[in-house]
Design a protein around this motif. Structure first.
Motif, short mmCIF file in Angstrom:
data_model
loop_
_atom_site.label_atom_id
_atom_site.label_comp_id
_atom_site.label_asym_id
_atom_site.label_seq_id
_atom_site.Cartn_x
_atom_site.Cartn_y
_atom_site.Cartn_z
N TYR A 11 36.49 1.38 39.96
CA TYR A 11 36.33 -0.07 40.07
C TYR A 11 36.97 -0.58 41.36
CZ TYR A 11 35.80 -4.89 38.55
OH TYR A 11 35.43 -6.20 38.47
N LEU A 12 38.13 -0.05 41.70
CA LEU A 12 38.77 -0.42 42.96
C LEU A 12 37.91 0.02 44.14
CD1 LEU A 12 41.31 -1.75 44.12
CD2 LEU A 12 42.32 0.52 44.25
N GLY A 13 37.32 1.20 44.05
CA GLY A 13 36.41 1.67 45.10
C GLY A 13 35.21 0.76 45.26
N LEU A 14 34.70 0.24 44.15
CA LEU A 14 33.57 -0.70 44.20
C LEU A 14 33.98 -1.99 44.91
CD1 LEU A 14 30.66 -1.26 43.28
CD2 LEU A 14 31.61 -2.17 41.17
N ILE A 15 35.20 -2.46 44.66
CA ILE A 15 35.69 -3.67 45.33
C ILE A 15 35.84 -3.42 46.83
CG2 ILE A 15 37.66 -5.23 45.54
CD1 ILE A 15 38.02 -4.91 42.50
N VAL A 16 36.37 -2.28 47.21
CA VAL A 16 36.57 -1.96 48.63
C VAL A 16 35.23 -1.75 49.33
CG1 VAL A 16 37.53 -0.21 50.18
CG2 VAL A 16 38.89 -1.06 48.27
N LEU A 17 34.25 -1.21 48.61
CA LEU A 17 32.94 -0.95 49.21
C LEU A 17 32.25 -2.23 49.66
CD1 LEU A 17 30.59 1.01 49.86
CD2 LEU A 17 29.79 0.61 47.52
N GLN A 18 32.41 -3.33 48.92
CA GLN A 18 31.68 -4.55 49.24
C GLN A 18 31.97 -5.07 50.64
OE1 GLN A 18 29.18 -5.31 47.15
NE2 GLN A 18 29.98 -3.53 46.07
N PRO A 19 33.23 -5.29 51.04
CA PRO A 19 33.47 -5.74 52.42
C PRO A 19 33.11 -4.68 53.45
CG PRO A 19 35.44 -6.04 51.08
CD PRO A 19 34.46 -5.32 50.24
N ALA A 20 33.31 -3.41 53.10
CA ALA A 20 32.96 -2.35 54.05
C ALA A 20 31.47 -2.31 54.30
CB ALA A 20 33.46 -1.00 53.53
N TRP A 21 30.69 -2.47 53.26
CA TRP A 21 29.24 -2.42 53.38
C TRP A 21 28.68 -3.69 54.01
CZ3 TRP A 21 25.64 -2.19 48.47
CH2 TRP A 21 24.30 -2.11 48.87
N HIS A 22 29.08 -4.84 53.51
CA HIS A 22 28.48 -6.09 53.96
C HIS A 22 29.17 -6.69 55.18
CE1 HIS A 22 25.92 -6.11 50.50
NE2 HIS A 22 26.96 -6.05 49.68
N PRO A 47 38.21 -9.63 36.91
CA PRO A 47 38.80 -8.81 35.85
C PRO A 47 39.72 -7.69 36.36
CG PRO A 47 36.56 -8.12 36.21
CD PRO A 47 36.82 -9.27 37.15
N LEU A 48 40.05 -7.68 37.65
CA LEU A 48 40.80 -6.56 38.22
C LEU A 48 42.17 -6.36 37.56
CD1 LEU A 48 41.05 -4.30 40.30
CD2 LEU A 48 41.95 -5.99 41.90
N LYS A 49 42.88 -7.44 37.30
CA LYS A 49 44.22 -7.32 36.71
C LYS A 49 44.15 -6.63 35.34
CE LYS A 49 48.20 -10.17 35.46
NZ LYS A 49 48.71 -11.56 35.39
N ARG A 53 45.42 -2.80 34.13
CA ARG A 53 46.37 -2.63 33.04
C ARG A 53 45.77 -1.86 31.85
NH1 ARG A 53 49.50 -8.40 32.61
NH2 ARG A 53 50.59 -8.21 34.58
N GLY A 54 44.47 -1.66 31.87
CA GLY A 54 43.83 -0.91 30.80
C GLY A 54 43.40 -1.77 29.62
N SER A 55 43.16 -3.05 29.86
CA SER A 55 42.71 -3.94 28.79
C SER A 55 41.24 -3.65 28.47
CB SER A 55 42.86 -5.40 29.24
OG SER A 55 42.15 -6.25 28.39
N LEU A 56 40.98 -3.36 27.21
CA LEU A 56 39.60 -3.06 26.81
C LEU A 56 38.69 -4.26 27.01
CD1 LEU A 56 40.13 -0.93 23.61
CD2 LEU A 56 39.35 -0.17 25.84
N ARG A 57 39.18 -5.44 26.75
CA ARG A 57 38.37 -6.64 26.94
C ARG A 57 38.00 -6.81 28.42
NH1 ARG A 57 40.25 -12.05 24.25
NH2 ARG A 57 39.28 -11.01 22.50
N SER A 58 38.96 -6.62 29.30
CA SER A 58 38.68 -6.75 30.74
C SER A 58 37.73 -5.66 31.22
CB SER A 58 39.97 -6.68 31.54
OG SER A 58 40.77 -7.80 31.26
N MET A 59 37.90 -4.44 30.71
CA MET A 59 36.99 -3.38 31.10
C MET A 59 35.57 -3.65 30.61
SD MET A 59 38.84 0.25 31.06
CE MET A 59 40.30 0.58 31.99
N THR A 60 35.47 -4.25 29.44
CA THR A 60 34.14 -4.60 28.92
C THR A 60 33.47 -5.64 29.80
OG1 THR A 60 34.86 -4.11 26.67
CG2 THR A 60 32.90 -5.47 26.91
N TRP A 61 34.21 -6.70 30.14
CA TRP A 61 33.64 -7.74 31.00
C TRP A 61 33.36 -7.21 32.40
CZ3 TRP A 61 31.16 -11.79 29.58
CH2 TRP A 61 31.42 -12.35 28.35
N ALA A 62 34.22 -6.34 32.89
CA ALA A 62 33.97 -5.74 34.21
C ALA A 62 32.71 -4.87 34.16
CB ALA A 62 35.18 -4.92 34.65
N GLY A 63 32.49 -4.21 33.04
CA GLY A 63 31.26 -3.43 32.89
C GLY A 63 30.02 -4.30 32.90
#
Length: 133
Positions: A11-22, A47-49, A53-63
């Motif tokens: 997920y962090l890699g996906l965030i870093v990819l966006q500015p690098a790509w665009h 939902p990064l925070k 932290r490993g919150s299932l709810r945040s991981m679901t929304w991030a998905g």
């Protein structure tokens, strides 16, 4: 849990990819626009925070959010050959994140399930209220 680490880092890699790509890639391979790079990266920061932290709810929304980026990645890989490498990388990062989040949710559910909810080995299957036709 390796699945949680896999989900976090992809997920962090996906965030870093966006500015690098665009933002950093030259116009045939990217847009070269920092405004587009910020617009692409900002929704992923919401939902990064919780993901970290490993919150299932945040991981679901991030998905759910990642599925939008999956559509963009598949579309760009299919229709725009100069951007194909970055788009395929985005699709792979999303697939790794979703797989890691699914594995983490199953591991977490197994840890938090009460012992009485788990089926006993060798126990007869429970009867259901509904009859199969």
């Amino acid at each position: 849990m390796i699945s949680a680490q896999l989900a976090r880092w992809s997920y962090l890699g996906l965030i870093v990819l966006q500015p690098a790509w665009h933002g950093l890639a030259p116009p045939p391979a990217g847009a070269g626009s920092w405004l587009l790079a910020a617009a692409a990266a900002l929704p992923l920061l919401l939902p990064l925070k919780g993901v970290w932290r490993g919150s299932l709810r945040s991981m679901t929304w991030a998905g759910y959010l990642a599925m939008l980026y999956l559509v963009i990645g598949v579309m760009e890989a299919w229709a725009n050959p100069p951007q194909r490498a970055a788009a395929i990388l985005q699709v792979v990062l999303i697939a790794v994140f979703v797989g890691g989040a699914l594995a983490y949710s199953r591991e977490s559910a197994a840890k938090t399930a009460p012992r009485s909810a788990l089926p006993r080995r060798g126990a007869a299957p429970q009867k259901t209220r509904y009859k199969a036709n």
